[in-house]
Scaffold this motif. Structure first.
Motif, PDB file in Angstrom:
ATOM      1  N   GLY A  88       0.613  -1.326   0.458  1.00 25.31           N
ATOM      2  CA  GLY A  88      -0.144   0.457   0.487  1.00 25.31           C
ATOM      3  C   GLY A  88       1.078   1.271  -0.078  1.00 25.31           C
ATOM      4  N   ALA A  89       2.403   0.981  -0.292  1.00 21.27           N
ATOM      5  CA  ALA A  89       3.370   2.295   0.138  1.00 21.27           C
ATOM      6  C   ALA A  89       3.425   3.237  -1.406  1.00 21.27           C
ATOM      7  CB  ALA A  89       4.236   1.764   0.527  1.00 21.27           C
ATOM      8  N   ALA A  90       3.916   4.117  -1.391  1.00 19.89           N
ATOM      9  CA  ALA A  90       4.727   4.369  -2.711  1.00 19.89           C
ATOM     10  C   ALA A  90       3.564   5.424  -3.270  1.00 19.89           C
ATOM     11  CB  ALA A  90       5.386   3.828  -3.268  1.00 19.89           C
ATOM     12  N   GLY A  91       3.910   6.631  -3.831  1.00 17.36           N
ATOM     13  CA  GLY A  91       3.457   7.476  -4.791  1.00 17.36           C
ATOM     14  C   GLY A  91       2.077   7.982  -3.806  1.00 17.36           C
ATOM     15  N   PRO A  92       1.661   9.717  -4.442  1.00 26.33           N
ATOM     16  CA  PRO A  92       0.504  10.074  -4.368  1.00 26.33           C
ATOM     17  C   PRO A  92      -0.499   9.326  -3.972  1.00 26.33           C
ATOM     18  CG  PRO A  92       1.731  11.087  -5.801  1.00 26.33           C
ATOM     19  CD  PRO A  92       2.289   9.837  -5.952  1.00 26.33           C
ATOM     20  N   GLY A 367       4.407   9.049  -8.507  1.00 33.64           N
ATOM     21  CA  GLY A 367       5.091  10.352  -8.377  1.00 33.64           C
ATOM     22  C   GLY A 367       4.908  10.786  -9.997  1.00 33.64           C
ATOM     23  N   SER A 368       5.334  10.361 -11.436  1.00 36.16           N
ATOM     24  CA  SER A 368       6.062  10.846 -12.129  1.00 36.16           C
ATOM     25  C   SER A 368       5.631  10.219 -13.573  1.00 36.16           C
ATOM     26  CB  SER A 368       7.741  11.092 -12.745  1.00 36.16           C
ATOM     27  OG  SER A 368       8.008   9.405 -12.140  1.00 36.16           O
ATOM     28  N   LEU A 369       6.000  10.870 -14.118  1.00 35.00           N
ATOM     29  CA  LEU A 369       4.997  10.219 -16.195  1.00 35.00           C
ATOM     30  C   LEU A 369       6.274  10.880 -17.047  1.00 35.00           C
ATOM     31  CD1 LEU A 369       2.708   9.249 -17.045  1.00 35.00           C
ATOM     32  CD2 LEU A 369       1.485  11.771 -17.624  1.00 35.00           C
ATOM     33  N   MET A 370       6.535  10.032 -17.457  1.00 33.62           N
ATOM     34  CA  MET A 370       7.129  10.169 -18.789  1.00 33.62           C
ATOM     35  C   MET A 370       6.291   9.521 -19.799  1.00 33.62           C
ATOM     36  SD  MET A 370      10.805   8.514 -16.939  1.00 33.62           S
ATOM     37  CE  MET A 370       9.289   7.197 -16.529  1.00 33.62           C
ATOM     38  N   GLU A 371       6.346  10.394 -21.272  1.00 35.43           N
ATOM     39  CA  GLU A 371       6.258  10.083 -22.266  1.00 35.43           C
ATOM     40  C   GLU A 371       6.682   8.656 -23.463  1.00 35.43           C
ATOM     41  OE1 GLU A 371       5.265  12.784 -25.540  1.00 35.43           O
ATOM     42  OE2 GLU A 371       5.092  14.599 -23.613  1.00 35.43           O
ATOM     43  N   GLY A 372       6.191   7.973 -24.177  1.00 40.60           N
ATOM     44  CA  GLY A 372       7.629   7.303 -25.012  1.00 40.60           C
ATOM     45  C   GLY A 372       7.494   5.894 -24.602  1.00 40.60           C
ATOM     46  N   GLU A 373       8.781   5.223 -24.796  1.00 41.77           N
ATOM     47  CA  GLU A 373       9.117   3.832 -23.939  1.00 41.77           C
ATOM     48  C   GLU A 373       7.731   3.193 -24.670  1.00 41.77           C
ATOM     49  OE1 GLU A 373       9.551   2.926 -19.976  1.00 41.77           O
ATOM     50  OE2 GLU A 373       8.603   5.177 -19.040  1.00 41.77           O
TER      51      GLU A 373
END
Length: 529
Positions: A88-92, A367-373
């Motif tokens: 249940g941990a990590a991230g908003p 908590g982050s967002l990246m395009e592509g991959e």
């Protein structure tokens, strides 16, 4: 039961636990059973394994030694695992994912055969991606496209020996490594199922894995109506619901794939319509939809059979259904992404876009967002971002063979381009037939053109190219094919692959390689012993 144990003293039921085989090479194809333990109403049982087989047999009189099995079926009961503090941990905000798939369901077939489910989606704000385009011929490439985002050359290289070699590339492993509880289930194993021909998984690919249920439950014989046995798809829906209910306060990624109600024309998706609508209502009542993305999709439309003779089937095969539920909390917290999700409903989208979107969901949870991959489609940015209004198949990672972004125009089969395309395609099929390896004393009949079913073309004025899409039947065997032929400055070229659109060819059983069956009608060689 009383109707069935006449001539005996009564009946007795027992249960056996089912587990995966521990024999090397048989882990994903066989199961083992515990001893059958008798039980009565009110018995309390410790859940040692998730899968249980229940058998009920008549109790014979002393003079009669044989016991008559009255009822036997397999069940799966979710056994919740402890994920530790990371669950249940990590991230908003932790965004969960539930994927429910139905094989061979175009959007058109879904709307016509499952009106109650379609109405539910329409009334409850689900997104309907009208331009969702397949990227491969059958199930495996289309599923692996959104599960891995890799080129199929990469997938085949890594997965050819066993699926264990490429499980790290599958998106559920990415979620599991981030503390998510994962699950996967696929019914109707006799097809065979998606991963069987790649030797399956020696190690369970997810935390919860339904395959042992179907390995035992789908082999049971008997009258389904008489004994009240539960269909495989209903088991999947019940288990998916239990999975969501059990982990709604943790983090989860679940994928459940249903083949049994839709894989071919003999299956009737309508028979699942009520159960599926009930499933969505129950899922909503769990409260999990506030932070869970739900994807209801398919791999492709109908690829063969009588329905493939019309030109409409060309589009239907290439445009599977794809519906999405966006969590209410997400709609509020990320209005810009939600706007793009709605906008992209009427744009060209693919399984590669879905893969990037799944990655984005995982990234947002940290908590982050990246395009592509996405290796197979570097230009794919996912559904959280606006796709181009005039997006081409090339930019979307769709091979020209599967692209449906053009208007097919009917042409006479006597037109030079159409006539030459037919001649070229027939010759192409005949050359394949000549090269097919068969069993001893058997050979493939030389297929000859019998009838032309349809001839259409579309023109690319920008690149000065004309493509012909033709369908034709060959004899003996009444085997039909659909071929795409391109005419450019270098002449005419077959656009690969070229596959049959007729019913499964039972007359090609003499081939050595199963993929050659569709190009062969077997006959005995003369003077061969």
């Amino acid at each position: 039961m009383k109707k069935h144990y006449k001539g005996s003293q009564g009946y007795q039921c027992c249960y056996r636990f089912v587990s995966r085989s521990t024999i090397a090479g048989r882990e994903d194809t066989h199961v083992t059973y515990s001893q059958c333990t008798n039980f009565d109403t009110g018995t309390t049982v410790k859940l040692k394994e998730e899968v249980i087989v229940v058998s009920c047999a008549s109790i014979p009189y002393k003079k009669i030694k044989s016991r008559n099995i009255l009822y036997e079926d397999a069940y799966i009961i979710l056994k919740k695992i402890k994920m530790g503090t990371s669950s249940g941990a990590a991230g908003p905000k932790n965004w969960n994912v539930l994927i429910l798939g139905m094989d061979t369901m175009s959007r058109a077939r879904f709307l016509s055969s499952m009106p109650k489910t379609a109405s539910y989606f329409n009334q409850n704000g689900w997104l309907d991606y009208r331009g969702y385009q397949k990227v491969g011929y059958n199930t495996f490439p289309n599923l692996m496209a959104f599960l891995t985002g890799k080129n199929m050359t990469t997938v085949y290289r890594k997965c050819s020996k066993t699926m264990d070699n490429c499980n790290d590339e599958i998106i559920w492993s990415k979620f599991q490594n981030s503390g998510y509880v994962t699950a996967y289930g696929e019914d109707f194993l006799r097809l065979p199922d998606t991963f069987y021909r790649y030797n399956g998984f020696k190690i369970p690919p997810t935390n919860h894995y339904m395959r042992p249920l179907f390995l035992t439950g789908e082999t049971r014989k008997g009258n389904l109506v008489c004994t009240k046995q539960v269909p495989s798809a209903i088991h999947s829906l019940h288990y998916a619901l239990d999975f969501v209910e059990s982990y709604k306060n943790d983090k989860f990624f679940g994928m459940f794939w249903v083949n049994s109600y839709s894989h071919n024309l003999d299956n009737l998706p309508t028979l699942l319509d009520n159960d599926l609508t009930d499933f969505w209502n129950k899922l909503n009542s769990t409260g999990a939809l506030s932070n869970t993305f739900v994807f209801f999709l398919s791999d492709h439309g109908i690829r063969y059979g009588k329905m493939r003779t019309s030109v409409e089937s060309y589009y239907e095969e290439r445009l599977p259904m794809f519906f999405m539920w966006v969590p209410l909390d997400f709609q509020t917290a990320h209005t810009h992404y939600n706007y793009n999700l709605e906008l992209n409903q009427r744009r060209l989208t693919t399984p590669y876009d879905l893969h990037v979107t799944l990655r984005n969901i995982l990234q947002l949870s940290s908590g982050s967002l990246m395009e592509g991959e996405c290796e197979a489609c570097p230009q794919c940015t996912g559904l959280f971002y606006e796709t181009m209004g005039h997006r081409t198949c090339a930019r979307a990672g769709v091979h020209e063979k599967w692209c449906s972004c053009h208007n097919l125009v009917s042409v006479s089969q006597q037109e030079y381009g159409a006539a030459y395309s037919i001649e070229l395609a027939v010759s192409f099929i005949q050359n394949i037939t000549k090269a097919v390896n068969t069993t001893k004393c058997m050979k493939c009949s030389m297929l000859q053109l019998k009838t032309v079913l349809r001839t259409h073309k579309h023109v690319d004025y920008l690149n000065n190219e004309t493509s012909y899409v033709i369908a034709f039947g060959m004899s003996p065997g009444n085997v039909a094919y659909e071929a795409s032929v391109k005419e450019d400055e270098n002449g005419f070229h077959i656009i690969q692959p070229t596959q049959t659109i007729s019913e499964y060819n039972t007359r090609g059983s003499c081939v050595v390689l199963s993929n050659d069956r569709e190009y062969c009608v077997c006959e005995k060689e003369r003077k061969c012993t």
